[in-house]
Design a protein around this motif. Structure first.
Motif, mmCIF file in Angstrom:
data_model
loop_
_atom_site.group_PDB
_atom_site.id
_atom_site.type_symbol
_atom_site.label_atom_id
_atom_site.label_comp_id
_atom_site.label_asym_id
_atom_site.label_seq_id
_atom_site.Cartn_x
_atom_site.Cartn_y
_atom_site.Cartn_z
ATOM 1 N N LEU A 176 4.985 -12.823 -13.641
ATOM 2 C CA LEU A 176 5.500 -12.931 -12.285
ATOM 3 C C LEU A 176 4.744 -13.959 -11.437
ATOM 4 O O LEU A 176 3.585 -13.740 -11.088
ATOM 5 C CB LEU A 176 5.367 -11.552 -11.625
ATOM 6 N N ALA B 128 3.416 -15.553 -8.210
ATOM 7 C CA ALA B 128 3.266 -15.083 -6.831
ATOM 8 C C ALA B 128 3.018 -16.250 -5.880
ATOM 9 O O ALA B 128 3.445 -16.227 -4.724
ATOM 10 C CB ALA B 128 2.119 -14.082 -6.741
ATOM 11 N N GLU C 241 -4.069 -10.605 8.322
ATOM 12 C CA GLU C 241 -3.349 -9.691 9.218
ATOM 13 C C GLU C 241 -4.335 -8.845 10.036
ATOM 14 O O GLU C 241 -4.254 -7.625 10.039
ATOM 15 C CB GLU C 241 -2.435 -8.760 8.415
ATOM 16 N N GLU D 68 6.825 -13.987 5.249
ATOM 17 C CA GLU D 68 7.225 -12.583 5.202
ATOM 18 C C GLU D 68 6.433 -11.822 4.126
ATOM 19 O O GLU D 68 5.705 -12.428 3.344
ATOM 20 C CB GLU D 68 8.721 -12.495 4.907
ATOM 21 N N SER D 69 6.628 -10.516 4.099
ATOM 22 C CA SER D 69 5.938 -9.667 3.138
ATOM 23 C C SER D 69 6.261 -10.096 1.709
ATOM 24 O O SER D 69 7.414 -10.361 1.379
ATOM 25 C CB SER D 69 6.390 -8.225 3.371
ATOM 26 N N GLY D 70 5.229 -10.229 0.872
ATOM 27 C CA GLY D 70 5.433 -10.595 -0.522
ATOM 28 C C GLY D 70 5.483 -12.096 -0.763
ATOM 29 O O GLY D 70 5.691 -12.550 -1.886
ATOM 30 N N SER D 71 5.252 -12.914 0.294
ATOM 31 C CA SER D 71 5.374 -14.364 0.115
ATOM 32 C C SER D 71 4.149 -14.975 -0.574
ATOM 33 O O SER D 71 4.180 -16.147 -0.948
ATOM 34 C CB SER D 71 5.653 -15.052 1.457
ATOM 35 N N PRO E 233 -7.282 -9.278 -9.245
ATOM 36 C CA PRO E 233 -7.551 -8.501 -10.450
ATOM 37 C C PRO E 233 -7.541 -9.400 -11.688
ATOM 38 O O PRO E 233 -6.963 -10.491 -11.659
ATOM 39 C CB PRO E 233 -6.383 -7.500 -10.492
ATOM 40 N N LYS F 173 0.694 -14.531 0.681
ATOM 41 C CA LYS F 173 -0.403 -14.822 1.605
ATOM 42 C C LYS F 173 -1.709 -14.157 1.154
ATOM 43 O O LYS F 173 -2.747 -14.807 1.062
ATOM 44 C CB LYS F 173 -0.049 -14.341 3.024
ATOM 45 N N SER F 174 -1.634 -12.850 0.867
ATOM 46 C CA SER F 174 -2.866 -12.153 0.475
ATOM 47 C C SER F 174 -3.353 -12.620 -0.889
ATOM 48 O O SER F 174 -4.567 -12.742 -1.101
ATOM 49 C CB SER F 174 -2.659 -10.632 0.451
ATOM 50 N N ALA F 175 -2.435 -12.892 -1.796
ATOM 51 C CA ALA F 175 -2.846 -13.390 -3.115
ATOM 52 C C ALA F 175 -3.649 -14.676 -2.927
ATOM 53 O O ALA F 175 -4.695 -14.873 -3.561
ATOM 54 C CB ALA F 175 -1.622 -13.634 -3.989
ATOM 55 N N PHE G 198 0.956 -12.996 -11.796
ATOM 56 C CA PHE G 198 0.544 -11.696 -12.319
ATOM 57 C C PHE G 198 1.415 -11.452 -13.546
ATOM 58 O O PHE G 198 2.603 -11.172 -13.410
ATOM 59 C CB PHE G 198 0.767 -10.605 -11.276
HETATM 60 N N1 LIG Z 1 -2.405 -6.925 -8.075
HETATM 61 C C1 LIG Z 1 -1.142 -7.343 -8.250
HETATM 62 N N2 LIG Z 1 -0.472 -7.125 -9.405
HETATM 63 C C2 LIG Z 1 0.800 -7.550 -9.573
HETATM 64 N N3 LIG Z 1 1.493 -8.211 -8.638
HETATM 65 C C3 LIG Z 1 0.892 -8.451 -7.459
HETATM 66 C C4 LIG Z 1 -0.449 -8.028 -7.195
HETATM 67 N N4 LIG Z 1 -0.796 -8.413 -5.946
HETATM 68 C C5 LIG Z 1 0.304 -9.042 -5.440
HETATM 69 N N5 LIG Z 1 1.305 -9.067 -6.338
HETATM 70 C C6 LIG Z 1 2.631 -9.695 -6.157
HETATM 71 O O1 LIG Z 1 2.454 -11.002 -5.691
HETATM 72 C C7 LIG Z 1 3.393 -11.337 -4.676
HETATM 73 C C8 LIG Z 1 2.662 -11.775 -3.422
HETATM 74 O O2 LIG Z 1 1.947 -10.674 -2.884
HETATM 75 P P1 LIG Z 1 0.990 -10.798 -1.623
HETATM 76 O O3 LIG Z 1 0.218 -9.535 -1.526
HETATM 77 O O4 LIG Z 1 0.246 -12.054 -1.718
HETATM 78 O O5 LIG Z 1 2.052 -10.880 -0.419
HETATM 79 P P2 LIG Z 1 1.777 -11.038 1.148
HETATM 80 O O6 LIG Z 1 2.416 -12.307 1.566
HETATM 81 O O7 LIG Z 1 0.341 -10.859 1.438
HETATM 82 O O8 LIG Z 1 2.626 -9.822 1.742
HETATM 83 P P3 LIG Z 1 2.294 -8.814 2.959
HETATM 84 O O9 LIG Z 1 2.746 -9.510 4.215
HETATM 85 O O10 LIG Z 1 3.158 -7.624 2.664
HETATM 86 O O11 LIG Z 1 0.847 -8.486 2.953
HETATM 87 C C9 LIG Z 1 4.266 -10.105 -4.503
HETATM 88 O O12 LIG Z 1 5.420 -10.282 -5.251
HETATM 89 C C10 LIG Z 1 3.416 -8.990 -5.058
HETATM 90 O O13 LIG Z 1 4.218 -7.968 -5.590
#
Ligand SMILES: Nc1ncnc2c1ncn2[C@@H]1O[C@H](COP(=O)(O)OP(=O)(O)OP(=O)(O)O)[C@@H](O)[C@H]1O
Ligand SMILES: [Mg+2]
Length: 271
Positions: free
Chosen positions: A19, A21, A178, A40-43, A57, A45-47, A16
């Motif tokens: 940054l 991800a 999740e 963990e959160s922010g690793s 986006p 997974k959702s991206a 992003f």
């Molecule tokens: N739309 C976005 N714009 C900018 N940065 C993003 C965006 N979506 C995710 N990120 C960044 O990408 C990284 C990974 O985010 P992601 O949502 O994939 O984490 P996650 O593993 O799903 O966490 P969680 O367990 O909290 O759901 C994070 O640093 C997050 O801040």
């Protein structure tokens, strides 16, 4: 010779802006299998899961390839992608209340998911299919309840409704991000059982995402562990769970509460 995977994520990186991800990850998912993605959160997974559906986006840059049933999803047009989304590739999101439209009855919403890919379907078959999907997810009294609105259901029932919506078009790949995190432990166990049963009945392939390695180990055949956007370990679920080789996996395991966890002590720190 090994079979071709249904889904092959190869050297995928997502950033992003400046940054990063997700950093150069590769994952295979075979037909009828469940791949657990844990971290963990922010690793990242959702991206990763949003990249599969091409729902990131426009600010996100993706490189690498995501091959689903022989097609690179990253090179499809938006129009071609729309035909896959909600049909071959379907997703269950974390928070059932925000994923449902509050002003439409649940019957209308499930019907809409079906109609989106079958515009010519007649009213009678539409209703039959909606009811049958709700029976499959064991929602009590579906004939009466299709007229109710999302707020009239419990959290677990709402998750069942979302699952009904996700499977109504008989997807080949179900992505569950999740799916049980917002639920209490008992309901969480029921939803996991339901997903397992549906998977077995329909020979579904599933990407199951969770921060909780204990939950993932209950449903996944294969587990990949993500930390700071990288896959640090992957392998058969029993191996990763019983003989974790990476220190981060061991920490995730140590931080998962069990029946014998001493709740007066803080959870293990994850750096
Ligand atoms: N739309 C976005 N714009 C900018 N940065 C993003 C965006 N979506 C995710 N990120 C960044 O990408 C990284 C990974 O985010 P992601 O949502 O994939 O984490 P996650 O593993 O799903 O966490 P969680 O367990 O909290 O759901 C994070 O640093 C997050 O801040
Ligand atoms: Mg997430």
């Amino acid at each position: 010779m090994e079979a071709t995977p249904l889904l092959e994520i190869k050297d995928v990186s997502i950033s992003f802006g400046q940054l990063p991800a997700v950093k150069n990850i590769s994952l295979n998912l075979y037909k009828g299998n469940t791949l657990g993605l844990v971290g963990e959160s922010g690793s990242g997974k959702s991206a990763t899961s949003l990249a599969l559906l091409r729902l990131l986006p426009p600010s996100a840059q993706i490189t690498g390839s995501i091959t689903f049933a022989g097609q690179n999803l990253l090179s499809l047009s938006e129009e071609e992608m729309r035909r896959h989304r909600g049909r071959d590739l379907s997703m269950i999101f974390q928070e059932p209340l925000t994923a449902l439209n509050p002003v439409l009855s649940i019957g209308e919403q499930i019907a809409e998911a079906l109609r989106a890919h079958n515009p010519a379907i007649d009213r009678k078959s539409l209703k039959e299919k909606v009811l049958s999907s709700l029976r499959q997810v064991a929602l009590p009294d579906p004939e009466r309840r299709i007229h109710d609105y999302p707020h009239q259901f419990s959290g677990g029932q709402r998750q069942r409704i979302l699952i009904a919506m996700a499977i109504i078009n008989q997807p080949r790949l179900l992505i569950a991000d999740e799916p049980t995190t917002a639920l209490d432990v008992t309901v969480q166990a029921q939803i996991l059982r339901l997903l397992k049963d549906l998977q077995a009945q329909h020979d579904l392939s599933m990407l199951f995402i969770s921060h909780d390695l204990a939950v993932v180990s209950q449903i996944a055949d294969h587990v990949a562990v993500m930390q700071h956007g990288e896959i640090v370990e992957q392998g058969p679920a029993e191996t990763v769970f019983l003989h974790p080789s990476h220190p981060y996996t061991r920490k995730l395991l140590a931080s998962a509460p069990t029946m014998t966890t001493d709740r007066s002590r803080p959870l293990a720190e994850i750096p």
